[in-house]
Design a protein around this motif. Structure first.
Motif, PDB file in Angstrom:
ATOM      1  N   ARG A  79       0.819  -1.216   0.000  1.00 34.82           N
ATOM      2  CA  ARG A  79       0.000   0.000   0.000  1.00 34.82           C
ATOM      3  C   ARG A  79       0.853   1.266   0.000  1.00 34.82           C
ATOM      4  O   ARG A  79       1.987   1.274   0.457  1.00 34.82           O
ATOM      5  CB  ARG A  79      -0.913   0.022   1.230  1.00 34.82           C
ATOM      6  N   ARG A  80       0.259   2.324  -0.467  1.00 30.62           N
ATOM      7  CA  ARG A  80       0.928   3.639  -0.464  1.00 30.62           C
ATOM      8  C   ARG A  80       0.778   4.320   0.887  1.00 30.62           C
ATOM      9  O   ARG A  80       1.429   5.320   1.164  1.00 30.62           O
ATOM     10  CB  ARG A  80       0.372   4.496  -1.587  1.00 30.62           C
ATOM     11  N   TYR A  87      -1.400   3.648   5.090  1.00 33.05           N
ATOM     12  CA  TYR A  87      -2.328   2.878   5.912  1.00 33.05           C
ATOM     13  C   TYR A  87      -3.095   3.838   6.815  1.00 33.05           C
ATOM     14  O   TYR A  87      -2.493   4.724   7.448  1.00 33.05           O
ATOM     15  CB  TYR A  87      -1.584   1.839   6.756  1.00 33.05           C
ATOM     16  N   ASP A 114      -0.356  -7.534  -5.751  1.00 29.49           N
ATOM     17  CA  ASP A 114      -0.682  -6.151  -5.394  1.00 29.49           C
ATOM     18  C   ASP A 114      -1.502  -6.082  -4.107  1.00 29.49           C
ATOM     19  O   ASP A 114      -2.262  -5.149  -3.895  1.00 29.49           O
ATOM     20  CB  ASP A 114      -1.430  -5.474  -6.541  1.00 29.49           C
ATOM     21  N   TYR A 115      -1.320  -7.060  -3.240  1.00 30.48           N
ATOM     22  CA  TYR A 115      -2.041  -7.092  -1.969  1.00 30.48           C
ATOM     23  C   TYR A 115      -1.065  -7.443  -0.847  1.00 30.48           C
ATOM     24  O   TYR A 115      -0.032  -8.056  -1.061  1.00 30.48           O
ATOM     25  CB  TYR A 115      -3.209  -8.083  -1.996  1.00 30.48           C
ATOM     26  N   HIS A 140      -7.476  -7.593   3.523  1.00 32.73           N
ATOM     27  CA  HIS A 140      -8.463  -6.977   2.637  1.00 32.73           C
ATOM     28  C   HIS A 140      -8.585  -5.542   3.121  1.00 32.73           C
ATOM     29  O   HIS A 140      -8.960  -5.296   4.271  1.00 32.73           O
ATOM     30  CB  HIS A 140      -9.800  -7.726   2.685  1.00 32.73           C
ATOM     31  N   ASP A 148      -9.722  -1.456   2.212  1.00 35.12           N
ATOM     32  CA  ASP A 148     -10.630  -0.666   1.372  1.00 35.12           C
ATOM     33  C   ASP A 148      -9.926   0.549   0.769  1.00 35.12           C
ATOM     34  O   ASP A 148      -8.726   0.758   0.972  1.00 35.12           O
ATOM     35  CB  ASP A 148     -11.904  -0.295   2.143  1.00 35.12           C
ATOM     36  N   GLU A 149     -10.693   1.356   0.041  1.00 36.77           N
ATOM     37  CA  GLU A 149     -10.131   2.508  -0.670  1.00 36.77           C
ATOM     38  C   GLU A 149      -9.625   3.605   0.259  1.00 36.77           C
ATOM     39  O   GLU A 149      -8.891   4.489  -0.181  1.00 36.77           O
ATOM     40  CB  GLU A 149     -11.152   3.074  -1.670  1.00 36.77           C
ATOM     41  N   THR A 150      -9.974   3.551   1.545  1.00 37.39           N
ATOM     42  CA  THR A 150      -9.449   4.524   2.503  1.00 37.39           C
ATOM     43  C   THR A 150      -8.211   3.986   3.225  1.00 37.39           C
ATOM     44  O   THR A 150      -7.747   4.587   4.182  1.00 37.39           O
ATOM     45  CB  THR A 150     -10.518   4.918   3.545  1.00 37.39           C
ATOM     46  N   ASP A 151      -7.701   2.855   2.774  1.00 31.96           N
ATOM     47  CA  ASP A 151      -6.516   2.201   3.355  1.00 31.96           C
ATOM     48  C   ASP A 151      -6.792   1.616   4.737  1.00 31.96           C
ATOM     49  O   ASP A 151      -5.881   1.461   5.549  1.00 31.96           O
ATOM     50  CB  ASP A 151      -5.312   3.160   3.426  1.00 31.96           C
ATOM     51  N   THR A 152      -8.047   1.247   4.976  1.00 32.40           N
ATOM     52  CA  THR A 152      -8.447   0.636   6.240  1.00 32.40           C
ATOM     53  C   THR A 152      -8.593  -0.869   6.040  1.00 32.40           C
ATOM     54  O   THR A 152      -9.255  -1.318   5.098  1.00 32.40           O
ATOM     55  CB  THR A 152      -9.799   1.217   6.713  1.00 32.40           C
TER      56      THR A 152
END
Length: 174
Positions: free
Chosen positions: A26-27, A29, A115-116, A130, A132-136
């Motif tokens: 991820r970019r 968290y 990519d995970y 897993h 989400d789009e908010t990096d949560t």
């Protein structure tokens, strides 16, 4: 496969016998951005070492038992604020005995890395995040399926020799 809360897998960090490997893709968290250490970092204050944090205490305990924590962080060029923070904060984890390395997103892509994010325990169990789009983190998928474990082992074995120690990259980025 059903997702479980991250809290339900925390025992794995104490229960594994030999190796715990993390791939971070991820970019940033959400948990980092919400914390005081990240907020201070964004104001120009380096993260203070946390040698007695529960994480670092466990890393030291497992290292004393002969077990090993390692991770590869995939970073952008230039690194995002979240990635810079993780590199700045890595010294505590490294001092506790964790081996943290950094790999460029470009190299990770050409090497075919997933990519995970995931943890791989003892090359037999995978805990896939897993997010989400908010990096949560919304849950963890835990499996011992041989195909999933083999894919995680291959990702680890591909990423590790391509990655550079975090402190080396941080000295250049800083």
């Amino acid at each position: 496969m059903p997702l479980v809360p991250f809290e339900e897998i925390t025992h794995l960090f104490a229960d594994f016998e030999h190796t715990a490997f993390r791939l971070e893709t991820r970019r940033g968290y959400a948990t980092d951005r919400e914390g005081d250490r990240f907020k201070a970092f964004m104001r120009g204050i380096d993260p203070q070492p946390a040698p007695d944090s529960p994480w670092n205490t466990n890393v030291r305990d497992k290292a004393a038992q002969g077990a090993r924590f390692s991770r590869v962080r995939i970073v952008d060029d230039p690194p995002t604020d979240g990635q810079r923070f993780l590199m700045a904060a890595a010294s505590s984890n490294i001092a506790a005995g964790e081996d943290i390395r950094v790999l460029s997103r470009y190299v990770a892509g050409t090497a075919g890395l997933p990519d995970y994010d995931f943890w791989l325990f003892d090359s037999r169990l995978v805990a896939r995040f897993h997010i989400d789009e908010t990096d949560t983190t919304v849950g963890m998928e835990v499996t011992e399926d041989p195909a999933d474990v083999l894919a995680a082992c291959r990702a680890r074995d591909t990423a590790w020799p391509l990655a550079t120690p975090s402190a080396t990259v941080w000295a250049q980025v800083r």
